[in-house]
Scaffold this motif. Structure first.
Motif, PDB file in Angstrom:
ATOM      1  N   LEU A   1       0.827  -1.200   0.000  1.00  0.00           N
ATOM      2  CA  LEU A   1       0.000   0.000   0.000  1.00  0.00           C
ATOM      3  C   LEU A   1       0.865   1.255   0.000  1.00  0.00           C
ATOM      4  O   LEU A   1       0.550   2.247  -0.672  1.00  0.00           O
ATOM      5  CB  LEU A   1      -0.930  -0.005   1.209  1.00  0.00           C
ATOM      6  N   ASN A   2       1.980   1.201   0.738  1.00  0.00           N
ATOM      7  CA  ASN A   2       2.917   2.334   0.738  1.00  0.00           C
ATOM      8  C   ASN A   2       3.514   2.544  -0.647  1.00  0.00           C
ATOM      9  O   ASN A   2       3.677   3.684  -1.101  1.00  0.00           O
ATOM     10  CB  ASN A   2       4.031   2.100   1.756  1.00  0.00           C
ATOM     11  N   TYR A   3       3.849   1.443  -1.299  1.00  0.00           N
ATOM     12  CA  TYR A   3       4.403   1.531  -2.656  1.00  0.00           C
ATOM     13  C   TYR A   3       3.387   2.168  -3.606  1.00  0.00           C
ATOM     14  O   TYR A   3       3.731   3.059  -4.394  1.00  0.00           O
ATOM     15  CB  TYR A   3       4.786   0.143  -3.154  1.00  0.00           C
TER      16      TYR A   3
ATOM     17  N   SER B   1       3.032   5.863  -3.079  1.00  0.00           N
ATOM     18  CA  SER B   1       4.178   6.563  -3.656  1.00  0.00           C
ATOM     19  C   SER B   1       4.033   6.717  -5.170  1.00  0.00           C
ATOM     20  O   SER B   1       4.306   7.779  -5.729  1.00  0.00           O
ATOM     21  CB  SER B   1       5.468   5.801  -3.327  1.00  0.00           C
ATOM     22  N   GLN B   2       3.566   5.650  -5.836  1.00  0.00           N
ATOM     23  CA  GLN B   2       3.394   5.699  -7.290  1.00  0.00           C
ATOM     24  C   GLN B   2       2.296   6.695  -7.671  1.00  0.00           C
ATOM     25  O   GLN B   2       2.423   7.440  -8.655  1.00  0.00           O
ATOM     26  CB  GLN B   2       3.040   4.312  -7.831  1.00  0.00           C
ATOM     27  N   ILE B   3       1.226   6.711  -6.903  1.00  0.00           N
ATOM     28  CA  ILE B   3       0.130   7.644  -7.167  1.00  0.00           C
ATOM     29  C   ILE B   3       0.624   9.081  -7.028  1.00  0.00           C
ATOM     30  O   ILE B   3       0.333   9.941  -7.866  1.00  0.00           O
ATOM     31  CB  ILE B   3      -1.052   7.379  -6.209  1.00  0.00           C
ATOM     32  N   GLN B   4       1.388   9.346  -5.970  1.00  0.00           N
ATOM     33  CA  GLN B   4       1.891  10.703  -5.761  1.00  0.00           C
ATOM     34  C   GLN B   4       2.811  11.127  -6.906  1.00  0.00           C
ATOM     35  O   GLN B   4       2.785  12.284  -7.339  1.00  0.00           O
ATOM     36  CB  GLN B   4       2.627  10.789  -4.424  1.00  0.00           C
TER      37      GLN B   4
ATOM     38  N   PRO C   1      -3.354  21.856  -6.800  1.00  0.00           N
ATOM     39  CA  PRO C   1      -1.904  22.121  -6.789  1.00  0.00           C
ATOM     40  C   PRO C   1      -1.177  21.492  -5.613  1.00  0.00           C
ATOM     41  O   PRO C   1       0.002  21.126  -5.723  1.00  0.00           O
ATOM     42  CB  PRO C   1      -1.833  23.661  -6.728  1.00  0.00           C
ATOM     43  N   ASP C   2      -1.862  21.362  -4.485  1.00  0.00           N
ATOM     44  CA  ASP C   2      -1.233  20.785  -3.285  1.00  0.00           C
ATOM     45  C   ASP C   2      -1.756  19.380  -2.993  1.00  0.00           C
ATOM     46  O   ASP C   2      -1.721  18.921  -1.844  1.00  0.00           O
ATOM     47  CB  ASP C   2      -1.479  21.685  -2.080  1.00  0.00           C
ATOM     48  N   ALA C   3      -2.232  18.675  -4.021  1.00  0.00           N
ATOM     49  CA  ALA C   3      -2.842  17.350  -3.825  1.00  0.00           C
ATOM     50  C   ALA C   3      -1.871  16.364  -3.184  1.00  0.00           C
ATOM     51  O   ALA C   3      -0.740  16.188  -3.652  1.00  0.00           O
ATOM     52  CB  ALA C   3      -3.324  16.800  -5.160  1.00  0.00           C
ATOM     53  N   LYS C   4      -2.324  15.732  -2.112  1.00  0.00           N
ATOM     54  CA  LYS C   4      -1.554  14.691  -1.437  1.00  0.00           C
ATOM     55  C   LYS C   4      -2.425  13.442  -1.333  1.00  0.00           C
ATOM     56  O   LYS C   4      -3.485  13.463  -0.693  1.00  0.00           O
ATOM     57  CB  LYS C   4      -1.135  15.138  -0.028  1.00  0.00           C
ATOM     58  N   ALA C   5      -1.985  12.381  -1.947  1.00  0.00           N
ATOM     59  CA  ALA C   5      -2.769  11.145  -1.944  1.00  0.00           C
ATOM     60  C   ALA C   5      -2.588  10.394  -0.634  1.00  0.00           C
ATOM     61  O   ALA C   5      -1.458  10.131  -0.221  1.00  0.00           O
ATOM     62  CB  ALA C   5      -2.347  10.262  -3.117  1.00  0.00           C
ATOM     63  N   ASP C   6      -3.684  10.069   0.005  1.00  0.00           N
ATOM     64  CA  ASP C   6      -3.668   9.207   1.190  1.00  0.00           C
ATOM     65  C   ASP C   6      -4.476   7.969   0.840  1.00  0.00           C
ATOM     66  O   ASP C   6      -5.703   8.015   0.771  1.00  0.00           O
ATOM     67  CB  ASP C   6      -4.271   9.921   2.393  1.00  0.00           C
ATOM     68  N   ILE C   7      -3.781   6.866   0.617  1.00  0.00           N
ATOM     69  CA  ILE C   7      -4.442   5.662   0.119  1.00  0.00           C
ATOM     70  C   ILE C   7      -5.464   5.113   1.104  1.00  0.00           C
ATOM     71  O   ILE C   7      -6.365   4.364   0.722  1.00  0.00           O
ATOM     72  CB  ILE C   7      -3.394   4.597  -0.258  1.00  0.00           C
ATOM     73  N   LYS C   8      -5.366   5.517   2.367  1.00  0.00           N
ATOM     74  CA  LYS C   8      -6.362   5.090   3.355  1.00  0.00           C
ATOM     75  C   LYS C   8      -7.743   5.644   3.021  1.00  0.00           C
ATOM     76  O   LYS C   8      -8.762   5.106   3.453  1.00  0.00           O
ATOM     77  CB  LYS C   8      -5.947   5.543   4.758  1.00  0.00           C
ATOM     78  N   ASN C   9      -7.788   6.743   2.274  1.00  0.00           N
ATOM     79  CA  ASN C   9      -9.062   7.359   1.908  1.00  0.00           C
ATOM     80  C   ASN C   9      -9.597   6.856   0.572  1.00  0.00           C
ATOM     81  O   ASN C   9     -10.670   7.291   0.137  1.00  0.00           O
ATOM     82  CB  ASN C   9      -8.906   8.884   1.829  1.00  0.00           C
TER      83      ASN C   9
ATOM     84  N   ASP D   1     -11.347  14.876  -3.198  1.00  0.00           N
ATOM     85  CA  ASP D   1     -10.246  14.377  -2.357  1.00  0.00           C
ATOM     86  C   ASP D   1      -8.916  14.963  -2.799  1.00  0.00           C
ATOM     87  O   ASP D   1      -8.147  15.476  -1.978  1.00  0.00           O
ATOM     88  CB  ASP D   1     -10.181  12.843  -2.400  1.00  0.00           C
ATOM     89  N   ILE D   2      -8.617  14.836  -4.091  1.00  0.00           N
ATOM     90  CA  ILE D   2      -7.337  15.344  -4.598  1.00  0.00           C
ATOM     91  C   ILE D   2      -7.514  16.171  -5.873  1.00  0.00           C
ATOM     92  O   ILE D   2      -6.536  16.626  -6.466  1.00  0.00           O
ATOM     93  CB  ILE D   2      -6.340  14.189  -4.875  1.00  0.00           C
ATOM     94  N   ALA D   3      -8.754  16.369  -6.278  1.00  0.00           N
ATOM     95  CA  ALA D   3      -9.015  17.074  -7.527  1.00  0.00           C
ATOM     96  C   ALA D   3     -10.369  17.777  -7.465  1.00  0.00           C
ATOM     97  O   ALA D   3     -11.251  17.370  -6.697  1.00  0.00           O
ATOM     98  CB  ALA D   3      -8.997  16.097  -8.705  1.00  0.00           C
TER      99      ALA D   3
END
Length: 217
Positions: free
Chosen positions: A141-143, A146-149, A167-175, A193-195
């Motif tokens: 999940l961490n990997y 990282s790929q999504i970011q 512009p400041d989108a941060k992906a949190d895979i838990k969401n 969420d990010i967009a």
């Protein structure tokens, strides 16, 4: 019995035990509301898990109808202001997981409606619902996060007219909602969420082979 016949027997038996899905449709137009709901009903080789999942789908349907009827009483007589649509897609995968992706769209007035996803990952034979941490290791999940970011940043570094994320989108895979489609893993983030809304739900798709070392199934 020959080895060939034994292999054919087990292949047939395996197919017979696979989860099968039947559609259940519900539609009604009232004086000031409209709903169209399609939910899955499964059959599997385990009656307990089959019954649990089917009851869950019925509860989702009943709660959705109850909510839109309640809102319609508060929202006036215009049917265009009180609409509910529920639909689903189902996918099989090579890791023995059947994913059911339920999409709910609700419009109750304002500039636009809202869509959301509910994801159910089931064992393809028993129909038992499997949590994502029983399918992928935490490192996996961490990997993926990282790929999504990296993909988000790549888009933001491109031409401004092609940028689709905040512009400041941060992906949190838990969401995110995660499901499996054939040879791929799919990660979906909800609206806002990010967009922005205009970008829709943000979807990322990666080959399962890319995370094979992190899979628990």
């Amino acid at each position: 019995m020959s080895i060939k016949k034994i292999m054919i027997f087990f292949l047939i038996a395996s197919n017979l035990m696979a989860v099968s899905i039947e559609n259940q449709g519900f539609k009604e137009t009232g004086e000031n509301y409209l709903y169209e709901i399609n939910i899955p009903k499964i059959k599997s080789d385990d009656i307990k898990y089959q019954a649990e999942f089917n009851e869950k789908m019925q509860n989702i349907k009943n709660n959705a109808i109850e909510d839109i009827l309640k809102i319609s009483k508060e929202n006036g007589d215009d049917v265009s202001q009180n609409q509910l649509i529920v639909r689903y897609d189902d996918y099989t995968s090579k890791i023995g997981v059947t994913s059911i992706v339920l999409e709910t769209y609700e419009y109750t007035g304002g500039a636009h409606g809202m869509s959301s996803l509910s994801v159910f990952n089931l064992d393809s034979k028993s129909g038992k619902e499997i949590l994502i941490d029983k399918i992928i290791k935490p490192e996996g999940l961490n990997y993926l996060q990282s790929q999504i970011q990296k993909d988000i940043q790549s888009n933001l570094n491109g031409p401004s007219e092609e940028q689709i994320y905040f512009p400041d989108a941060k992906a949190d895979i838990k969401n995110a909602k995660i499901y499996f489609e054939n040879d791929f893993i799919v990660i979906v983030f909800g609206l806002y969420d990010i967009a922005p809304y205009s970008s829709g739900m943000s979807t990322f798709k990666y080959p399962l082979d890319e995370i094979k070392n992190y899979l628990l199934k």
